[in-house]
Design a protein around this motif. Sequence first.
Motif, PDB file in Angstrom:
ATOM      1  N   UNK A  18     -63.083 -18.409 -42.524  1.00 30.69           N
ATOM      2  CA  UNK A  18     -62.174 -18.641 -41.395  1.00 30.69           C
ATOM      3  C   UNK A  18     -60.877 -17.867 -41.621  1.00 30.69           C
ATOM      4  N   UNK A  25     -57.887 -10.767 -36.169  1.00 30.96           N
ATOM      5  CA  UNK A  25     -57.159 -10.641 -34.892  1.00 30.96           C
ATOM      6  C   UNK A  25     -55.662 -10.406 -35.072  1.00 30.96           C
ATOM      7  N   UNK A  27     -53.499  -8.111 -35.077  1.00 30.96           N
ATOM      8  CA  UNK A  27     -53.135  -6.712 -34.811  1.00 30.96           C
ATOM      9  C   UNK A  27     -51.618  -6.556 -34.773  1.00 30.96           C
ATOM     10  N   UNK A  28     -50.916  -7.687 -34.782  1.00 31.65           N
ATOM     11  CA  UNK A  28     -49.458  -7.665 -34.886  1.00 31.65           C
ATOM     12  C   UNK A  28     -49.002  -9.058 -35.318  1.00 31.65           C
ATOM     13  N   UNK A  30     -45.978 -12.174 -34.480  1.00 30.85           N
ATOM     14  CA  UNK A  30     -45.088 -12.568 -33.399  1.00 30.85           C
ATOM     15  C   UNK A  30     -43.732 -11.897 -33.590  1.00 30.85           C
ATOM     16  N   UNK A  33     -43.864  -8.374 -32.400  1.00 26.57           N
ATOM     17  CA  UNK A  33     -44.046  -8.301 -30.949  1.00 26.57           C
ATOM     18  C   UNK A  33     -42.773  -8.618 -30.191  1.00 26.57           C
ATOM     19  N   UNK A 259     -55.452 -20.341 -29.234  1.00 25.20           N
ATOM     20  CA  UNK A 259     -56.445 -19.320 -28.923  1.00 25.20           C
ATOM     21  C   UNK A 259     -56.604 -18.321 -30.056  1.00 25.20           C
ATOM     22  N   UNK A 260     -55.510 -18.056 -30.793  1.00 30.62           N
ATOM     23  CA  UNK A 260     -55.614 -17.155 -31.941  1.00 30.62           C
ATOM     24  C   UNK A 260     -56.063 -17.933 -33.167  1.00 30.62           C
TER      25      UNK A 260
ATOM     26  N   UNK B 264     -65.280 -21.635 -37.325  1.00 28.26           N
ATOM     27  CA  UNK B 264     -65.522 -20.238 -37.664  1.00 28.26           C
ATOM     28  C   UNK B 264     -66.102 -19.482 -36.472  1.00 28.26           C
ATOM     29  N   UNK B 266     -65.594 -19.897 -33.421  1.00 33.62           N
ATOM     30  CA  UNK B 266     -64.693 -19.787 -32.269  1.00 33.62           C
ATOM     31  C   UNK B 266     -64.344 -18.339 -31.974  1.00 33.62           C
ATOM     32  N   UNK B 268     -61.546 -15.787 -31.149  1.00 35.66           N
ATOM     33  CA  UNK B 268     -60.107 -15.747 -31.397  1.00 35.66           C
ATOM     34  C   UNK B 268     -59.443 -14.669 -30.568  1.00 35.66           C
ATOM     35  N   UNK B 269     -58.334 -15.030 -29.956  1.00 37.03           N
ATOM     36  CA  UNK B 269     -57.598 -14.079 -29.142  1.00 37.03           C
ATOM     37  C   UNK B 269     -56.705 -13.246 -30.056  1.00 37.03           C
ATOM     38  N   UNK B 270     -56.515 -11.997 -29.690  1.00 32.92           N
ATOM     39  CA  UNK B 270     -55.657 -11.117 -30.498  1.00 32.92           C
ATOM     40  C   UNK B 270     -54.217 -11.594 -30.474  1.00 32.92           C
ATOM     41  N   UNK B 271     -53.531 -11.433 -31.596  1.00 34.31           N
ATOM     42  CA  UNK B 271     -52.136 -11.849 -31.707  1.00 34.31           C
ATOM     43  C   UNK B 271     -51.264 -11.165 -30.675  1.00 34.31           C
ATOM     44  N   UNK B 272     -51.565  -9.901 -30.397  1.00 36.99           N
ATOM     45  CA  UNK B 272     -50.735  -9.167 -29.435  1.00 36.99           C
ATOM     46  C   UNK B 272     -50.816  -9.822 -28.063  1.00 36.99           C
ATOM     47  N   UNK B 274     -51.516 -12.973 -27.506  1.00 34.55           N
ATOM     48  CA  UNK B 274     -50.838 -14.266 -27.610  1.00 34.55           C
ATOM     49  C   UNK B 274     -49.333 -14.083 -27.485  1.00 34.55           C
ATOM     50  N   UNK B 275     -48.816 -13.084 -28.211  1.00 34.36           N
ATOM     51  CA  UNK B 275     -47.376 -12.832 -28.164  1.00 34.36           C
ATOM     52  C   UNK B 275     -46.949 -12.481 -26.745  1.00 34.36           C
ATOM     53  N   UNK B 277     -48.383 -13.367 -23.991  1.00 31.79           N
ATOM     54  CA  UNK B 277     -48.439 -14.538 -23.121  1.00 31.79           C
ATOM     55  C   UNK B 277     -47.247 -15.461 -23.353  1.00 31.79           C
ATOM     56  N   UNK B 278     -46.797 -15.574 -24.604  1.00 26.04           N
ATOM     57  CA  UNK B 278     -45.631 -16.412 -24.887  1.00 26.04           C
ATOM     58  C   UNK B 278     -44.372 -15.806 -24.275  1.00 26.04           C
TER      59      UNK B 278
END
Lengths: 343, 464
Positions: A18, A25, A27-28, A30, A33, A259-260, B264, B266, B268-272, B274-275, B277-278
């Motif tokens: 995990x 994921x 790729x950056x 917070x 960003x 989600x991440x 495991x 699941x 997962x959405x990319x951090x970029x 997520x950032x 969207x926030x």
Amino acid sequence: MGEMEELRKEADNLKDQITEARKVVQDTTLQEAVAGTTLVGRVQLKTRKTLRGHLAKIYAMHWGTDTNCSKLCVSASQDGKLIVWDTLTTNKVSAIPLKSSWVMTCAYAPSGNMVACGGLDNMCSIYNLKGKDGNVKVMRELAAHTGYLSCCRFLSDSEIITSSGDCTCVLWDIETGTEKTIFAGHLGDCMSLAVSPDFKMFISGACDFTAKLWDIREASCRQTFSGHESDINAIGFFPNGNAVITGSDDATCKLYDLRADQELITYQDSGIMCGVTSLAPSLSGRLLLAGYDDFNVNIWDMLKAERVGVLAGHDNRVSCIGVSSDGMACCTGSWDSFLKIWN
Amino acid sequence: MAQTNSYRQSSNGVADESPNMLVYRKMEDVIAHMQDETNGIPVRTVKSFLSKIPSVFSGKIHFFIVTVKRLEALHLGTLMAAHGYFFPISDHVLTLKDDGTFYRFQTPYFWPSNCWEPENTDYAVYLCKRTMQNKARLELADYEAESLARLQRAFARKWEFIFMQAEAQAKVDKKRDKIERKILDSQERAFWDVHRPVPGCVNTTEADIKKSSRMKQPHKTRKSVYGLQNDIQSHSPAHTPAPEVKEPTEEEIRDQIQHWQAQLDRHRLKMSKVAESLLSYTGQYVEYDPFFTSPEPSNPWISDDITVWELETSKEPGQQRVKRWGFGINEVLKDPVGREQFLKFLESEFSSENLRFWLAVQEVKKRPIREVPTRVQEIWQEFLAPGAPSAINVDSKSYDKTTQNVKDPGRYAFEDAQEHIYKLMKSDSYSRFLRSTFYQELLQAKKKVNNCTYHCSNNPSRTG
């Protein structure tokens, strides 16, 4: 013996996988960003009201959410009372004497019809505020937990979720007073819980240093988040329902994205030594207000992870904090027996 | 300050240390820095009126200012004083002031990390011995005299014994070197200032009752300062011994494995993403956040004017509110006026059954359990049964599942169907609503909700 070893190895292996999957994921971060975003300007909130009336430490408070009571809140104190306040006039709408003075939590039903509380009596007591003769009476006593009641939150007038020192959370049917679902999985006392904006899920923080996301209907744990180095005392949802904020005895707060499936950022400062007791995001989610054991509330820019303000008005630990549903005011409760309204 | 603490955990992640201990360790790190021989605070003997004051440092907290800002330095310093790590030499109240006041370090013997829980018998011995010494500086303060009187009443039977102990302690103290005595006396007093604070001061040794009921290793607690045994036990309900944490069973580990496997698998959405969207969420809502944008006409807590709430409960939505409905279907569904307008629009198009179904299902989830079966039947008849008057279109899988659920109706009988209808509304009805003239006019505040003309807006009584 050999089989247990095998199983434990398998569990650890999965946890490692995990961790790897989460890295994929990244790729950056917070921080990267939001590098181009300006830090929020200094936030200075003033005390607008002080709610006096409790005679001992305040352990919990909760705002009403119904539009008819968006200025009402309930507080619980070790003086053995639940008080419902009109925070605008500072009048006490109800002062409810409790059977047990060792109360640790309180909650306001979304409808505004009921309040609940619980503590070392291991029970969650539900009070009807809109009784026929105007008296506030105990409506139900939900008893089944084998440990103290640390937190409770209503889903509706018919259902409530509780978290307990017995390491479980429970969904109750209020009318019949029975346990509908038991959510077990934490390895330490559950200290706090929060319900998602769509009421389909809830999160719990515990003394095993993890936060768990639970699916109410499926009765299962969807995700587990770790990273804290001590008990998680406070937990809340980011307003969009897609992220979780936690506060811990390790003096930090963390933001985890659902989600991440991982931690986004940590809110910490070398000058802060004391544990976080409570937290609440502002309406937009840009600010995080967190109460600490050092008597202060620190205000954080949630995206930039920097402190942008301090609320220093209490003479003892800040034990609870809440932002009203329309975001207009923040309420803090303290061991100094006062509640303060800030904005 | 680097945090070099290692948090001792047993195999299942439960710490052996109480939350206060975590704080003590951090404070002790700072004390170590302060007491460092080369870079720490200078501690010296100061010449006062007729005598010398040994081993003090000044409250001018330049040291702290290097690491944190001044106000924070005072706050942090006061916190450390309140926990008893250093103290003002001439005051029972433990704070740090940025002036010429002198402070002394507490001896490690008395540090709170030694888990002190001194008994009242010890306090009695202490106060008693203070009265035996003819020094002005050791005279009891009013609150101490009151405490002594109270303790004399409480321990009337064994007062002779306490008196003897006090005498013995006083004798030992007399034998010490004068300077050493000054220092030790002040440190002892500071210890009691922490455990028996001046009335009105915070007792920093208090622990949250949620934590104290879990406190492990009670044998580590040091209860007696002067070597007395006390038969009076504290009966706080919070001090019940914590149950031993057990190792997980085979079944529990299998459950854990299942859980980890599911997590495991699941997506997962990319951090970029997520950032992004926030950033967009906070940006979108900042104009609705009263901590950033003053509400119109004013914030009731500042102006004592509740107009903004009256507008909220009135049936006329302002432009800002209507704009918010466009952020996502959840916004229009959670606002009662939004729901009303959405429904009105759909009714005008004779396509309101989806929304009415969704609303009915939301409602039944809140009903008391005894009313649920009837309501479920009613909803089934109205929306899903063959020949239903407000027939909705659900995918066959959800339809079959719902048919089964309705036979044994619970609150979540329509969960799958509701999910499907929600998605449909989101992509279909909701988008049409936002594009409609109906919504656009509301947005531009051209049309008044209650069909009153613009000139009526100042008229308190509404028509229509």
